[in-house]
Scaffold this active site. Structure first.
Site, mmCIF file in Angstrom:
data_model
loop_
_atom_site.group_PDB
_atom_site.id
_atom_site.type_symbol
_atom_site.label_atom_id
_atom_site.label_comp_id
_atom_site.label_asym_id
_atom_site.label_seq_id
_atom_site.Cartn_x
_atom_site.Cartn_y
_atom_site.Cartn_z
ATOM 1 N N CYS A 42 -56.767 63.081 -103.996
ATOM 2 C CA CYS A 42 -58.078 63.725 -104.129
ATOM 3 C C CYS A 42 -59.124 62.932 -103.338
ATOM 4 O O CYS A 42 -59.028 61.722 -103.172
ATOM 5 C CB CYS A 42 -58.482 63.778 -105.602
ATOM 6 S SG CYS A 42 -60.047 64.652 -105.881
ATOM 7 N N ASP A 44 -61.922 62.182 -104.289
ATOM 8 C CA ASP A 44 -62.756 61.437 -105.238
ATOM 9 C C ASP A 44 -62.928 59.961 -104.829
ATOM 10 O O ASP A 44 -61.942 59.270 -104.537
ATOM 11 C CB ASP A 44 -62.123 61.518 -106.634
ATOM 12 C CG ASP A 44 -63.080 61.102 -107.725
ATOM 13 O OD1 ASP A 44 -63.439 61.958 -108.549
ATOM 14 O OD2 ASP A 44 -63.465 59.907 -107.753
ATOM 15 N N ARG A 46 -63.484 57.420 -106.473
ATOM 16 C CA ARG A 46 -63.005 56.392 -107.418
ATOM 17 C C ARG A 46 -61.500 56.128 -107.322
ATOM 18 O O ARG A 46 -60.958 55.377 -108.132
ATOM 19 C CB ARG A 46 -63.355 56.825 -108.864
ATOM 20 C CG ARG A 46 -64.845 56.979 -109.098
ATOM 21 C CD ARG A 46 -65.123 57.783 -110.352
ATOM 22 N NE ARG A 46 -64.641 59.162 -110.222
ATOM 23 C CZ ARG A 46 -64.714 60.081 -111.190
ATOM 24 N NH1 ARG A 46 -65.247 59.768 -112.351
ATOM 25 N NH2 ARG A 46 -64.259 61.302 -110.984
ATOM 26 N N HIS A 98 -55.707 62.704 -110.355
ATOM 27 C CA HIS A 98 -56.347 61.727 -111.252
ATOM 28 C C HIS A 98 -57.006 62.469 -112.403
ATOM 29 O O HIS A 98 -57.519 63.575 -112.235
ATOM 30 C CB HIS A 98 -57.379 60.873 -110.492
ATOM 31 C CG HIS A 98 -58.557 61.661 -109.987
ATOM 32 N ND1 HIS A 98 -59.770 61.665 -110.628
ATOM 33 C CD2 HIS A 98 -58.689 62.475 -108.927
ATOM 34 C CE1 HIS A 98 -60.621 62.443 -109.959
ATOM 35 N NE2 HIS A 98 -59.988 62.958 -108.927
ATOM 36 N N CYS A 101 -60.725 64.758 -112.912
ATOM 37 C CA CYS A 101 -60.904 65.313 -111.570
ATOM 38 C C CYS A 101 -61.904 66.472 -111.618
ATOM 39 O O CYS A 101 -61.711 67.447 -112.341
ATOM 40 C CB CYS A 101 -59.555 65.805 -111.035
ATOM 41 S SG CYS A 101 -59.664 66.487 -109.364
#
Ligand code: CO
Length: 216
Positions: A42, A44, A46, A98, A101
């Site tokens: 992803c 993302d 993080r 994750h 998400c």
């Protein structure tokens, strides 16, 4: 948060540290890449894949998009998979989702999301495929976590459906495909232990692209 003006300073510090650890760092960095892993994750911020896997530059080929989707008409991810398998000869393909998400969360809300609709549709389709299991989970957060896992599993199946992966696996018994979830609360990776061989055998009843299907 790092301010924009700090980034080039950080870059020079990073380089100095790498060179201090390994005098050949730049020679290795500029040599041809031979990564063993393709990582599809992803976007993302993080989930910094190399950091959490403890891998160095040159060790992992990466594709990231919203909610780690593998869509057969997405030329971007399909080109990445094809290049990683046929040119780089990666040994493992990892699809890593994750928990928490945002893409998966958005897909759980029945609402017009504009330009995101066709993308989120892929996750809503995962929900529809597994509706009985998901609807039986009373707790909304647990249901959300399970959809993250099932989305990873379905994207692994989409990777296995590709001709590049099927043909390479028939030729030299790699790559194998793995489904993982990163837990932002614990910082740990979880291996979903998908049954690669079983899935491959099962989907080849319909999606065999090795050219060896006796029925053709
Ligand atoms: Co995400």
């Amino acid at each position: 948060m790092v301010g924009y003006d700090k980034i080039f300073e950080n870059n020079r510090k990073w380089l100095a540290e790498k060179k201090a650890q390994d005098v050949d760092f730049l020679a290795k960095l500029s040599a041809d890449q031979q990564p063993d892993y393709l990582y599809i994750g992803c976007s993302d911020s993080r989930v910094p894949e190399s950091d959490i896997m403890g891998l160095e530059p040159g060790e992992i080929f990466v594709h990231r998009n919203v909610a780690n989707l593998v869509v057969s008409i997405d030329m971007n991810v399909m080109s990445v998979i094809n290049y990683a398998v046929t040119a780089l000869g990666v040994k493992h393909i990892i699809v890593c989702g994750h928990y928490n998400c945002g893409g998966v969360k958005a897909a759980m809300i029945p609402k017009d999301m504009g330009i995101l609709n066709p993308w989120l549709r892929n996750i809503r389709d995962v929900y529809r495929l597994h509706q009985d299991e998901l609807d039986s989970i009373a707790d909304e957060h647990a249901r959300y976590n399970r959809l993250v896992e099932l989305n990873v599993q379905e994207q692994c199946i989409n990777v296995i459906k590709t001709a590049a992966v099927q043909q390479a696996y028939e030729d030299h018994h790699y790559p194998t495909v793995h489904g993982w979830v990163f837990d932002l609360k614990t910082g740990l990776l979880k291996d979903l232990k998908i049954d690669f061989e079983g899935i491959l055998k099962n989907i080849q009843k319909i999606y065999d692209l090795t050219g060896n299907n006796k029925l053709r």
